[in-house]
Design an enzyme around this catalytic site. Structure first.
Site, PDB file in Angstrom:
ATOM      1  N   CYS A  70       0.805  -1.223   0.000  1.00 15.29           N
ATOM      2  CA  CYS A  70       0.000   0.000   0.000  1.00 15.29           C
ATOM      3  C   CYS A  70       0.839   1.276   0.000  1.00 15.29           C
ATOM      4  O   CYS A  70       0.592   2.190  -0.788  1.00 15.29           O
ATOM      5  CB  CYS A  70      -0.992  -0.007   1.161  1.00 15.29           C
ATOM      6  SG  CYS A  70      -0.252  -0.008   2.816  1.00 15.29           S
ATOM      7  N   HIS A 121      -2.615   0.864   7.134  1.00 16.93           N
ATOM      8  CA  HIS A 121      -2.856   0.794   5.700  1.00 16.93           C
ATOM      9  C   HIS A 121      -3.067   2.216   5.196  1.00 16.93           C
ATOM     10  O   HIS A 121      -3.618   3.053   5.912  1.00 16.93           O
ATOM     11  CB  HIS A 121      -4.104  -0.067   5.431  1.00 16.93           C
ATOM     12  CG  HIS A 121      -4.380  -0.300   3.991  1.00 16.93           C
ATOM     13  ND1 HIS A 121      -3.596  -1.127   3.210  1.00 16.93           N
ATOM     14  CD2 HIS A 121      -5.353   0.185   3.177  1.00 16.93           C
ATOM     15  CE1 HIS A 121      -4.096  -1.157   1.974  1.00 16.93           C
ATOM     16  NE2 HIS A 121      -5.150  -0.371   1.936  1.00 16.93           N
ATOM     17  N   HIS A 133      -6.152   2.112  -3.579  1.00 12.76           N
ATOM     18  CA  HIS A 133      -5.153   1.501  -2.706  1.00 12.76           C
ATOM     19  C   HIS A 133      -4.747   0.131  -3.212  1.00 12.76           C
ATOM     20  O   HIS A 133      -5.348  -0.416  -4.141  1.00 12.76           O
ATOM     21  CB  HIS A 133      -5.697   1.391  -1.273  1.00 12.76           C
ATOM     22  CG  HIS A 133      -6.868   0.463  -1.137  1.00 12.76           C
ATOM     23  ND1 HIS A 133      -6.844  -0.645  -0.335  1.00 12.76           N
ATOM     24  CD2 HIS A 133      -8.108   0.474  -1.705  1.00 12.76           C
ATOM     25  CE1 HIS A 133      -8.020  -1.265  -0.400  1.00 12.76           C
ATOM     26  NE2 HIS A 133      -8.796  -0.605  -1.221  1.00 12.76           N
TER      27      HIS A 133
END
Length: 160
Positions: A70, A121, A133
């Site tokens: 990510c 994240h 993402h």
């Protein structure tokens, strides 16, 4: 096609602002200037980023189309589309820019999630309660902040 060209031209004209803009390299190596506060132009770049990376598998520490994580996706995306060098890790990325409330998000803001006790994240807000993402389960994709999983994991947002 002519209408699309005119629309893109108008969006680029609107990129002028009192804040500094950044050069980005397009796929044909010409320079285009897009200010991060120009939501429409930023959205075009982010949708192009999605198109180029969609489905790329998640790989922890990955930094290529063979696999990407990510924070690597966010760092490579900002470098490619906006010419902005970001730190490599989620922890470092959460410390840059200014804090922004969830209700004030705009295209290009970084959105962060607490997905585990110490796991974080990051994604890029693209508008309409959606973010881009690198998902651990489905690779690079667009998800909704209103999704029951992401809604409960939402942590903070930063504006560059």
């Amino acid at each position: 096609m002519k209408v699309l060209f005119v629309l893109v031209f108008i969006l680029l004209l609107n990129a002028c602002s009192s804040e500094p803009s950044r050069d980005i390299s397009s796929t044909n190596n010409s320079k285009v200037t897009v200010a991060l506060d120009n939501a429409a132009a930023v959205k075009i770049q982010l949708m192009q980023l999605h198109s180029e990376w969609k489905g790329t598998p998640y790989r922890f520490g990955g930094m290529s189309k063979r696999g990407i994580d990510c924070s690597g996706f966010v760092a490579l995306g900002f470098k490619d589309k906006f010419g902005i060098t970001l730190p490599r890790t989620t922890d470092e990325q959460r410390s840059i820019g200014q804090s922004v409330s969830k209700s004030q998000l705009r295209e290009g803001d970084l959105v962060f999630f607490k997905t585990g006790w110490s796991t974080r994240h990051v994604g890029i807000y693209i508008g309409n309660h959606q973010f881009l993402h690198a998902s651990t389960s489905q690779g690079v994709m667009i998800s909704s902040l209103n999704n029951s999983y992401w809604k409960q994991k939402y942590w903070l947002a930063r504006r560059l």
